[in-house]
Design a protein around this motif. Structure first.
Motif, short mmCIF file in Angstrom:
data_model
loop_
_atom_site.label_atom_id
_atom_site.label_comp_id
_atom_site.label_asym_id
_atom_site.label_seq_id
_atom_site.Cartn_x
_atom_site.Cartn_y
_atom_site.Cartn_z
N GLY A 134 0.83 -1.21 0.00
CA GLY A 134 0.00 0.00 0.00
C GLY A 134 0.85 1.25 0.00
O GLY A 134 2.09 1.18 -0.01
N LEU A 135 0.16 2.40 0.01
CA LEU A 135 0.85 3.68 0.12
C LEU A 135 1.34 3.84 1.56
O LEU A 135 0.74 3.30 2.49
N LEU A 136 2.40 4.60 1.73
CA LEU A 136 2.95 4.79 3.08
C LEU A 136 2.60 6.17 3.61
O LEU A 136 2.54 7.15 2.84
N THR A 137 2.40 6.26 4.91
CA THR A 137 2.29 7.56 5.57
C THR A 137 3.71 8.11 5.72
O THR A 137 4.68 7.36 5.58
N PRO A 138 3.83 9.41 6.04
CA PRO A 138 5.19 9.95 6.26
C PRO A 138 5.95 9.16 7.32
O PRO A 138 7.18 9.03 7.25
N ALA A 139 5.24 8.56 8.26
CA ALA A 139 5.92 7.78 9.30
C ALA A 139 6.32 6.39 8.82
O ALA A 139 6.93 5.62 9.56
N SER A 169 -4.98 -8.65 -3.50
CA SER A 169 -4.18 -9.46 -2.58
C SER A 169 -3.50 -8.65 -1.50
O SER A 169 -2.66 -9.17 -0.77
N GLY A 170 -3.87 -7.37 -1.36
CA GLY A 170 -3.11 -6.50 -0.45
C GLY A 170 -3.55 -6.50 1.00
O GLY A 170 -2.89 -5.92 1.84
N MET A 171 -4.69 -7.13 1.30
CA MET A 171 -5.17 -7.24 2.68
C MET A 171 -5.45 -5.90 3.34
O MET A 171 -5.31 -5.75 4.56
N MET A 172 -5.91 -4.90 2.56
CA MET A 172 -6.40 -3.68 3.19
C MET A 172 -7.86 -3.90 3.60
O MET A 172 -8.63 -4.53 2.86
N ASP A 173 -8.25 -3.36 4.74
CA ASP A 173 -9.66 -3.46 5.15
C ASP A 173 -10.51 -2.68 4.15
O ASP A 173 -10.18 -1.57 3.76
N GLY A 174 -11.61 -3.27 3.74
CA GLY A 174 -12.54 -2.58 2.85
C GLY A 174 -12.17 -2.64 1.39
O GLY A 174 -12.82 -2.03 0.54
N GLN A 175 -11.13 -3.41 1.03
CA GLN A 175 -10.67 -3.37 -0.37
C GLN A 175 -11.70 -3.96 -1.36
O GLN A 175 -11.86 -3.44 -2.46
N VAL A 176 -12.41 -4.98 -0.94
CA VAL A 176 -13.36 -5.59 -1.89
C VAL A 176 -14.50 -4.61 -2.18
O VAL A 176 -14.88 -4.40 -3.34
N GLY A 177 -15.02 -3.98 -1.13
CA GLY A 177 -16.11 -3.02 -1.32
C GLY A 177 -15.67 -1.84 -2.19
O GLY A 177 -16.40 -1.40 -3.09
N ALA A 178 -14.46 -1.34 -1.93
CA ALA A 178 -13.96 -0.19 -2.70
C ALA A 178 -13.81 -0.56 -4.18
O ALA A 178 -14.16 0.21 -5.08
N ILE A 179 -13.30 -1.75 -4.42
CA ILE A 179 -13.07 -2.19 -5.81
C ILE A 179 -14.41 -2.46 -6.52
O ILE A 179 -14.61 -2.07 -7.67
N ARG A 180 -15.33 -3.08 -5.81
CA ARG A 180 -16.66 -3.35 -6.41
C ARG A 180 -17.32 -2.03 -6.83
O ARG A 180 -17.86 -1.90 -7.92
N GLY A 181 -17.25 -1.05 -5.91
CA GLY A 181 -17.86 0.25 -6.20
C GLY A 181 -17.22 0.90 -7.42
O GLY A 181 -17.92 1.44 -8.29
N ALA A 182 -15.90 0.84 -7.49
CA ALA A 182 -15.20 1.49 -8.60
C ALA A 182 -15.49 0.79 -9.92
O ALA A 182 -15.71 1.43 -10.96
N LEU A 183 -15.51 -0.55 -9.90
CA LEU A 183 -15.80 -1.29 -11.14
C LEU A 183 -17.21 -0.97 -11.63
O LEU A 183 -17.43 -0.71 -12.82
N ASP A 184 -18.16 -0.98 -10.72
CA ASP A 184 -19.55 -0.72 -11.10
C ASP A 184 -19.70 0.70 -11.66
O ASP A 184 -20.35 0.92 -12.69
#
Ligand code: PBG
Length: 327
Positions: A134-139, A169-184
């Motif tokens: 994933g993307l990193l925070t400044p920390a 495959s990145g194991m971020m919380d909410g990734q399936v919902g975010a991807i479904r929304g974007a695809l639709d």
């Protein structure tokens, strides 16, 4: 008079090969196997992966050939991993329409199209210079919600290139919902999601990180992948993904997590996939090369075990070989 021999004789059904195959309850289906393939940008010849004997990083051309061979053998699907020439902090090549995976998907969609199921791994680790998913925070921490926007954009890029299935495959919380929304929202309501739902922080991914050139440059993936000792976490993650719209849920690795495959397969209302990962492959190849294990038998035994635990679909680097053997 009581019998002087055991009355119940399970061995009756084991006497001949025909009897054994009549009562076998598990069969490996070539059409249920998926072959993982690596394609690397900017190479002229396929590059062997030293920790995975028999596996290569493909050129665009050698990828097409391997895809044809798999489809010819009756393998049910292909999953692509891209290795870009240039990496950066946000993994820009991952959703570039001209990025290696998108280009390779277009090649295969034109070549084999609907004769197989074209899948793409959807993650950032192959594309980021730091090697995290994933993307990193400044920390230097992996930023869950900022990463979701990147995954959404990658999903759309892969869909536009012509995949049937995206596999986050990145194991971020909410990734399936975010991807479904974007695809639709982008008009790709017919592209399915095979979620890597239960993905454990495993030592079995070591050889893959050579193949995909994606080892984390600092730290590890333990804050986003699951703890092998968290026994209930796999089912929980799978059910969350079903709620978010996953069409298929996946467990990974396979053989060390047969209990999780069995739990998910008993509870999930969708097809269940299991990924026999790079380390599972390399352990067998190494032992077989030493003459310590019968290679053909152990391959079939591991696949049978994964299938017996409840996997409907198995991702395996042996897919083409096994499909040929079963023909
Ligand atoms: C992440 C990803 C990994 C694998 C598939 N997708 C590596 C990781 O999480 O470190 C591993 C597959 C294998 O070991 O065969 N994009």
């Amino acid at each position: 008079m009581t019998a002087s021999y055991p009355v119940t004789r399970p061995r009756r059904l084991r006497r001949t090969p025909a009897l054994r195959s009549l009562v076998a309850q598990v069969a490996i289906r070539p059409a249920g196997l998926v072959l993982p393939l690596f394609v690397k940008e900017g190479i002229a010849e396929p590059q062997p992966v030293s920790s995975m004997p028999g596996v290569v990083q493909h050129t665009r051309d050698s990828l097409r050939k391997a895809a044809h061979e798999a489809v010819e053998a009756g393998v049910g699907g292909l999953i692509l991993f891209g290795v870009p020439a240039v990496k950066d902090g946000r993994g820009s090549a991952a959703d570039d329409p001209g990025g290696i995976v998108q280009v390779a998907i277009r090649d295969l969609a034109a070549d084999v199209g609907d004769d197989t199921v074209l899948m793409a791994d959807l993650c950032l680790d192959e594309y980021t210079d730091h090697g995290h998913c994933g993307l990193l925070t400044p920390a230097g921490e992996v930023d869950n919600d900022a990463t979701l926007a990147r995954y959404a954009s990658i999903a759309v890029a892969q869909a536009e290139a012509g995949v049937h299935v995206v596999a986050p495959s990145g194991m971020m919380d909410g990734q399936v919902g975010a991807i479904r929304g974007a695809l639709d929202a982008a008009g790709h309501g017919d592209v399915a999601i095979c979620a890597y739902s239960a993905k454990y922080a495993s030592a079995c991914y070591g050889p893959f990180r050579e193949a995909a050139e994606c080892a984390p440059q600092f730290g590890d993936r333990a804050s986003y992948q699951q703890d092998p000792a968290a026994a209930r976490d796999g089912l929980r993650e799978a059910l969350l993904d079903v709620d978010e719209g996953a069409d298929i849920v996946m467990i990974k690795p396979a053989l060390p997590y047969l209990d999780v495959i069995a739990q998910v397969s008993a509870a999930a209302p969708v097809p269940v996939a299991a990924y026999q990962v790079s380390g599972e492959y390399s352990m067998v190849e190494a032992a077989a090369a030493n003459g310590w294990l019968d290679r053909d038998r152990i391959i079939m035994e591991t696949l049978t075990a994964i299938s017996r635990a409840g996997a409907d679909i198995i991702l395996t680097y042996w897919a083409t070989e096994v499909a040929r053997r079963l023909r």
